[in-house]
Scaffold this motif. Structure first.
Motif, PDB file in Angstrom:
ATOM      1  N   LEU A  51     -66.948  56.832 105.308  1.00 47.94           N
ATOM      2  CA  LEU A  51     -66.831  55.760 106.170  1.00 47.94           C
ATOM      3  C   LEU A  51     -66.661  56.103 107.671  1.00 47.94           C
ATOM      4  N   THR A  52     -65.692  57.408 107.754  1.00 47.80           N
ATOM      5  CA  THR A  52     -65.147  57.588 109.237  1.00 47.80           C
ATOM      6  C   THR A  52     -66.085  58.772 109.672  1.00 47.80           C
ATOM      7  N   GLY A  53     -67.100  59.064 108.803  1.00 49.17           N
ATOM      8  CA  GLY A  53     -67.869  60.161 109.348  1.00 49.17           C
ATOM      9  C   GLY A  53     -67.182  61.598 109.305  1.00 49.17           C
ATOM     10  N   ARG A  54     -66.110  61.851 108.686  1.00 54.18           N
ATOM     11  CA  ARG A  54     -65.282  63.153 108.657  1.00 54.18           C
ATOM     12  C   ARG A  54     -65.426  63.604 107.410  1.00 54.18           C
ATOM     13  N   PRO A  55     -66.577  64.474 106.957  1.00 47.99           N
ATOM     14  CA  PRO A  55     -66.268  65.486 105.756  1.00 47.99           C
ATOM     15  C   PRO A  55     -65.628  66.095 105.346  1.00 47.99           C
ATOM     16  N   ASP A  56     -64.515  66.515 106.255  1.00 41.84           N
ATOM     17  CA  ASP A  56     -63.333  67.516 105.943  1.00 41.84           C
ATOM     18  C   ASP A  56     -62.380  66.684 105.095  1.00 41.84           C
ATOM     19  N   PHE A  57     -62.573  65.419 104.925  1.00 45.54           N
ATOM     20  CA  PHE A  57     -61.589  64.767 104.002  1.00 45.54           C
ATOM     21  C   PHE A  57     -61.911  64.842 102.515  1.00 45.54           C
ATOM     22  N   LEU A  58     -63.205  65.733 102.316  1.00 47.36           N
ATOM     23  CA  LEU A  58     -63.307  66.211 100.986  1.00 47.36           C
ATOM     24  C   LEU A  58     -62.570  67.347 100.475  1.00 47.36           C
ATOM     25  N   ASP A  59     -62.315  67.962 101.629  1.00 48.02           N
ATOM     26  CA  ASP A  59     -61.345  69.262 101.184  1.00 48.02           C
ATOM     27  C   ASP A  59     -59.940  68.772 101.085  1.00 48.02           C
ATOM     28  N   ILE A  60     -59.445  67.408 101.786  1.00 49.94           N
ATOM     29  CA  ILE A  60     -58.132  67.080 101.342  1.00 49.94           C
ATOM     30  C   ILE A  60     -58.034  66.384  99.951  1.00 49.94           C
ATOM     31  N   ALA A  61     -59.388  65.511  99.620  1.00 45.41           N
ATOM     32  CA  ALA A  61     -59.304  65.314  98.375  1.00 45.41           C
ATOM     33  C   ALA A  61     -59.341  66.133  97.210  1.00 45.41           C
ATOM     34  N   LEU A  62     -60.031  67.154  97.156  1.00 46.74           N
ATOM     35  CA  LEU A  62     -60.247  68.297  96.396  1.00 46.74           C
ATOM     36  C   LEU A  62     -58.623  68.914  96.194  1.00 46.74           C
ATOM     37  N   LEU A  63     -57.905  69.101  97.134  1.00 42.68           N
ATOM     38  CA  LEU A  63     -56.686  69.518  97.196  1.00 42.68           C
ATOM     39  C   LEU A  63     -55.832  68.695  96.544  1.00 42.68           C
ATOM     40  N   TYR A  64     -55.716  67.149  96.716  1.00 42.52           N
ATOM     41  CA  TYR A  64     -55.034  66.194  96.092  1.00 42.52           C
ATOM     42  C   TYR A  64     -55.331  66.190  94.623  1.00 42.52           C
ATOM     43  N   ALA A  65     -56.546  66.331  94.245  1.00 44.72           N
ATOM     44  CA  ALA A  65     -57.078  66.326  92.910  1.00 44.72           C
ATOM     45  C   ALA A  65     -56.398  67.676  92.103  1.00 44.72           C
ATOM     46  N   LEU A  66     -56.209  68.810  92.743  1.00 42.08           N
ATOM     47  CA  LEU A  66     -55.516  70.100  92.322  1.00 42.08           C
ATOM     48  C   LEU A  66     -54.050  69.720  92.053  1.00 42.08           C
ATOM     49  N   ILE A  67     -53.364  68.821  92.874  1.00 38.52           N
ATOM     50  CA  ILE A  67     -51.930  68.674  93.036  1.00 38.52           C
ATOM     51  C   ILE A  67     -51.627  67.855  91.906  1.00 38.52           C
ATOM     52  N   ASN A  68     -52.560  66.682  91.655  1.00 37.60           N
ATOM     53  CA  ASN A  68     -52.457  65.501  90.703  1.00 37.60           C
ATOM     54  C   ASN A  68     -52.616  66.284  89.225  1.00 37.60           C
ATOM     55  N   PHE A  69     -53.509  67.252  89.181  1.00 37.91           N
ATOM     56  CA  PHE A  69     -53.744  67.701  87.784  1.00 37.91           C
ATOM     57  C   PHE A  69     -52.509  68.607  87.282  1.00 37.91           C
ATOM     58  N   VAL A  70     -52.234  69.397  88.328  1.00 36.81           N
ATOM     59  CA  VAL A  70     -50.640  70.279  87.889  1.00 36.81           C
ATOM     60  C   VAL A  70     -49.555  69.522  87.680  1.00 36.81           C
ATOM     61  N   GLY A  71     -49.435  68.432  88.451  1.00 37.33           N
ATOM     62  CA  GLY A  71     -48.315  67.537  88.511  1.00 37.33           C
ATOM     63  C   GLY A  71     -48.194  66.656  87.253  1.00 37.33           C
ATOM     64  N   THR A  72     -49.326  66.467  86.855  1.00 36.17           N
ATOM     65  CA  THR A  72     -49.489  65.624  85.217  1.00 36.17           C
ATOM     66  C   THR A  72     -49.074  66.448  84.191  1.00 36.17           C
ATOM     67  N   ILE A  73     -49.613  67.766  84.315  1.00 39.29           N
ATOM     68  CA  ILE A  73     -49.465  68.814  83.373  1.00 39.29           C
ATOM     69  C   ILE A  73     -47.772  69.111  83.165  1.00 39.29           C
ATOM     70  N   ALA A  74     -47.307  69.354  84.486  1.00 39.99           N
ATOM     71  CA  ALA A  74     -45.746  69.416  84.579  1.00 39.99           C
ATOM     72  C   ALA A  74     -44.652  68.539  83.899  1.00 39.99           C
ATOM     73  N   VAL A  75     -45.366  67.130  84.371  1.00 45.31           N
ATOM     74  CA  VAL A  75     -44.716  66.231  84.044  1.00 45.31           C
ATOM     75  C   VAL A  75     -44.618  65.865  82.476  1.00 45.31           C
ATOM     76  N   LEU A  76     -45.664  66.181  81.828  1.00 43.07           N
ATOM     77  CA  LEU A  76     -46.019  65.823  80.345  1.00 43.07           C
ATOM     78  C   LEU A  76     -45.299  67.094  79.869  1.00 43.07           C
ATOM     79  N   LYS A  77     -45.246  68.213  80.247  1.00 44.74           N
ATOM     80  CA  LYS A  77     -44.528  69.412  79.558  1.00 44.74           C
ATOM     81  C   LYS A  77     -42.952  69.126  79.656  1.00 44.74           C
ATOM     82  N   PHE A  78     -42.598  68.607  80.764  1.00 42.23           N
ATOM     83  CA  PHE A  78     -41.247  68.111  80.881  1.00 42.23           C
ATOM     84  C   PHE A  78     -40.670  67.012  80.009  1.00 42.23           C
ATOM     85  N   PHE A  79     -41.363  66.195  79.850  1.00 39.09           N
ATOM     86  CA  PHE A  79     -41.335  65.029  78.654  1.00 39.09           C
ATOM     87  C   PHE A  79     -41.109  65.337  77.258  1.00 39.09           C
ATOM     88  N   ARG A  80     -41.965  66.311  77.157  1.00 41.39           N
ATOM     89  CA  ARG A  80     -42.200  66.820  75.920  1.00 41.39           C
ATOM     90  C   ARG A  80     -40.752  67.831  75.210  1.00 41.39           C
TER      91      ARG A  80
END
Length: 98
Positions: A51-80
């Motif tokens: 929308l804003t014409g800034r394709p570099d936001f895709l890099d931020i989105a990919l980084l956030y996706a990796l952090i989201n995945f690792v964080g989810t695995i860590a939380v599930l491991k902690f609860f188990r």
């Protein structure tokens, strides 16, 4: 116009995910809601970048996706296992040394 509709739909989806987060009766429902919220956030950041014409936001989105995945695995491991480090092995028979 189409990206604006997608952004609004993602925002509504994120609000519904937050409702599910607070209504989840067990911890795994809440973890799933947080993971879904993270995925919707990644999509929202990507659409916002278009929308804003800034394709570099895709890099931020990919980084956030990796952090989201690792964080989810860590939380599930902690609860188990109630720990994030190495899990001590239990002896095969009671009274046996490790």
């Amino acid at each position: 116009m189409m990206f604006l509709v997608a952004a609004v739909a993602l925002f509504v989806t994120m609000v519904l995910i937050l409702v599910r987060l607070y209504a989840g009766p067990i911890v795994y429902d809440r973890v799933l809601a947080v993971n879904s919220f993270g995925t919707a956030t990644v999509l929202f950041i990507a659409v916002l970048g278009f929308l804003t014409g800034r394709p570099d936001f895709l890099d931020i989105a990919l980084l956030y996706a990796l952090i989201n995945f690792v964080g989810t695995i860590a939380v599930l491991k902690f609860f188990r296992y109630r720990a994030l480090g190495d899990i001590p092995q239990m002896p095969a028979h009671p009274g046996e040394e490790r």
